[in-house]
Design an enzyme around this catalytic site. Structure first.
Site, PDB file in Angstrom:
ATOM      1  CB  SER A  82      -0.961  -0.019   1.198  1.00  0.00           C
ATOM      2  OG  SER A  82      -1.880   1.050   1.132  1.00  0.00           O
ATOM      3  CB  THR A  83       1.294   4.082   2.373  1.00  0.00           C
ATOM      4  OG1 THR A  83      -0.108   4.184   2.575  1.00  0.00           O
ATOM      5  CG2 THR A  83       1.913   5.468   2.334  1.00  0.00           C
ATOM      6  CG  HIS A 128      -4.165  -0.955  -0.772  1.00  0.00           C
ATOM      7  ND1 HIS A 128      -3.923  -0.875   0.580  1.00  0.00           N
ATOM      8  CD2 HIS A 128      -4.681  -2.197  -0.968  1.00  0.00           C
ATOM      9  CE1 HIS A 128      -4.271  -2.003   1.177  1.00  0.00           C
ATOM     10  NE2 HIS A 128      -4.733  -2.827   0.248  1.00  0.00           N
ATOM     11  CG  MET A 174      -2.307   3.469   6.856  1.00  0.00           C
ATOM     12  SD  MET A 174      -2.894   5.153   6.523  1.00  0.00           S
ATOM     13  CE  MET A 174      -3.864   4.912   5.040  1.00  0.00           C
ATOM     14  CG  ASP A 179      -5.628  -5.613   2.618  1.00  0.00           C
ATOM     15  OD1 ASP A 179      -6.182  -6.688   2.901  1.00  0.00           O
ATOM     16  OD2 ASP A 179      -5.530  -5.178   1.457  1.00  0.00           O
TER      17      ASP A 179
END
Length: 376
Positions: free
Chosen positions: A186-187, A212, A305, A308
């Site tokens: 993600s991030t 993401h 972040m 998940d």
């Protein structure tokens, strides 16, 4: 509790006003100033010493990318890009992430004054996360070259588990006789994925990835990764066969699953509800790998972040698959890999620059038989 101090840099007075209102709706955030262009921003950074910068791309006197590159060289700090949700905006935003931006937020394409405030929870969450992130210079690795062949709102979306898309298999098993690597991020993940893929040879085992990312960005991201990697990288299509030497990236608005169709593994796209508030979700990919690939899976969680992927990685470890996570020191945000590590879902934790080599090594180990996995 100390507030996150933010400086807004945007040439639109309307955007500056609305962004300030959005951010200050969060009691943990304080907007300490605004600037209409990078040259004024430079002076305000010196005077105000903000924790986080929000930065537009197209501005007078100096564009956002040039300013970001200078900033990361001279005074690294967390930056959240504010970009447009278009293909052109995607390319520029991905370049900003390469240069060191922590994350990005996409402006609505129309009716900005009336719709921008709807996204306040999302931008506030990104700014809070960025405040704790570690801005860093672009990671360089020894790139493996291609052979010359002349060739929804973060705080209100229901938090569902992977069961909402794919029930947990009762008898997972290895099929197809090949290892498949799966990666979630993600991030900070767009750059972490680049580093991993640059270290892969053109003959590497197949890799499936859930990052993401918005729908308008996943195609350009896959195309950008294709130029970085010796493997063939594409945005996954429904029913696409999974082959060695290829990388399949989840589209930004659909879950990516790996399924066995009776003769081979294929990509399946699922238009189900968000899982862990994300679509695509890493847990959905990992759950499908446990069901269809089983112990032949090599699972990896990179920077991001939230949590998940932590549960899905744990399910993979339970059935005998190899599992690893990125370490905290090399992560932009140690949320997802940290959650998996603390839950015991990963057997190994490595810095980013060592992950490609380790994934390759694990992918070339013998695949355990069912009997070996149950200890008989």
């Amino acid at each position: 509790m100390q507030k996150v101090r933010v400086l807004i840099v945007d040439d639109s007075a309307l955007v500056r006003k609305v962004l300030a209102a959005m951010l200050e709706s969060d009691p943990g955030i304080e907007v300490v100033g605004t600037a209409p262009d990078p040259l004024i921003a430079r002076e305000k950074i010196k005077a105000l010493n903000p924790d986080v910068l929000t930065l537009d791309v197209e501005m007078p006197r100096m564009d956002g990318l040039t300013f970001l590159e200078n900033l990361m060289r001279l005074r690294p700090m967390p930056v959240v890009m504010v970009s447009t949700l278009t293909e052109k905006g995607a390319d520029v935003t991905l370049r900003a992430l390469e240069l060191g931006a922590v994350d990005f937020f996409t402006k609505p394409a129309a009716d900005l004054a009336n719709t921008f405030m709807d996204h306040a929870p999302e931008i506030c969450a990104k700014v809070r996360t960025a405040a704790g992130a570690r801005p860093r210079e672009r990671t360089t690795v020894t790139k493996v070259e291609k052979p010359d062949l002349s060739l929804s709102k973060l705080d209100v979306t229901p938090r569902l588990s992977a069961d909402a898309v794919l029930p947990r298999a009762q008898t997972p098993g290895s099929r197809g006789g090949q290892r498949i690597i799966c990666i979630g991020a993600s991030t900070g993940g767009t750059e972490a994925i680049r580093v991993v893929l640059e270290g892969m040879p053109p003959t590497a085992p197949p890799i499936v990835i859930t990052q993401h990312i918005p729908a308008a960005f996943s195609g350009p991201f896959a195309a950008r990764m294709d130029t970085c990697s010796a493997m063939k990288v594409c945005e996954a299509r429904d029913g696409q066969p999974i082959q060695a030497g290829h990388v399949y990236i989840a589209p930004g608005n659909q879950h990516l699953l790996v399924m066995w169709d009776g003769a081979r593994h294929v990509c399946r796209l699922h238009d189900g509800p968000p899982v862990n508030r994300h679509k695509p979700a890493v847990d959905v990919l990992f759950r499908s790998m446990a069901a269809s690939v089983g112990a032949a899976t090599v699972g990896c969680l990179l920077t991001g972040m939230g949590d998940d992927g932590a549960r899905g990685l744990g399910e993979l470890k339970e059935i005998g698959a190899h599992t690893l996570v990125q370490d905290e020191a090399s992560s932009v945000v140690w949320g997802m890999p940290g959650a998996a590590w603390k839950a015991g879902a990963a057997a190994e934790m490595l810095p980013l620059d060592q992950i490609a080599a380790r994934l390759l090594a694990l992918a070339h180990t013998p695949i355990p038989t069912v009997a070996a996995r149950v200890g008989t």
